[in-house]
Write a protein that holds these residues in place. Sequence first.
Motif, PDB file in Angstrom:
ATOM      1  N   ASN A  24     -17.790  -0.841 -15.080  1.00  0.00           N
ATOM      2  CA  ASN A  24     -16.553  -0.788 -15.812  1.00  0.00           C
ATOM      3  C   ASN A  24     -16.827  -0.788 -17.611  1.00  0.00           C
TER       4      ASN A  24
ATOM      5  N   TYR B  55     -11.601  14.907 -15.336  1.00  0.00           N
ATOM      6  CA  TYR B  55     -11.834  14.602 -13.950  1.00  0.00           C
ATOM      7  C   TYR B  55     -11.053  13.301 -13.697  1.00  0.00           C
TER       8      TYR B  55
ATOM      9  N   LEU C  99     -21.634   8.013 -15.248  1.00  0.00           N
ATOM     10  CA  LEU C  99     -20.221   8.426 -15.117  1.00  0.00           C
ATOM     11  C   LEU C  99     -19.484   8.450 -13.982  1.00  0.00           C
ATOM     12  N   GLN C 100     -20.062   8.913 -12.893  1.00  0.00           N
ATOM     13  CA  GLN C 100     -19.694   8.940 -11.411  1.00  0.00           C
ATOM     14  C   GLN C 100     -19.426   7.499 -11.265  1.00  0.00           C
TER      15      GLN C 100
ATOM     16  N   PHE D  11     -18.037  14.307  -9.745  1.00  0.00           N
ATOM     17  CA  PHE D  11     -17.917  14.803 -11.070  1.00  0.00           C
ATOM     18  C   PHE D  11     -18.890  15.720 -11.440  1.00  0.00           C
TER      19      PHE D  11
ATOM     20  N   PHE E 126     -15.309  14.241 -18.622  1.00  0.00           N
ATOM     21  CA  PHE E 126     -15.022  13.098 -17.746  1.00  0.00           C
ATOM     22  C   PHE E 126     -13.398  12.773 -17.845  1.00  0.00           C
TER      23      PHE E 126
ATOM     24  N   ALA F 141     -16.365   6.264 -12.735  1.00  0.00           N
ATOM     25  CA  ALA F 141     -15.061   6.705 -11.792  1.00  0.00           C
ATOM     26  C   ALA F 141     -14.764   6.115 -10.655  1.00  0.00           C
ATOM     27  N   ASP F 142     -16.081   5.742  -9.855  1.00  0.00           N
ATOM     28  CA  ASP F 142     -15.951   4.945  -8.494  1.00  0.00           C
ATOM     29  C   ASP F 142     -15.461   3.587  -8.640  1.00  0.00           C
TER      30      ASP F 142
END
Length: 93
Positions: free
Chosen positions: A70, A93, A61-62, A37, A90, A65-66
Amino acid sequence: MAGLLLDPGSDLWADWGLLGAPDPSRFTAKEAAPGLFRNFISEAYPSYAFHTWAERLIALLQRVADGQLNRLIVCCPPRLGKSLLVSKLFPAY
């Protein structure tokens, strides 16, 4: 064909060459895997200043994304750039 909105044989938009787009079924996992990100922010918003608080939020935030997190609630003072990070960059992304 039952269950399909359009018959793939007669759907002109199913031809990726006609659209001028690469066929997504030909991508390998390595090509389709997104980068970090932080790297995306550097490319999409070159003048972005990475402050300490922003680095922490970007790391969280990464993790979202991973799939490691949640849920994430972001609470910080106004005018720190949380809307730019969370609401604009975000989702892109």
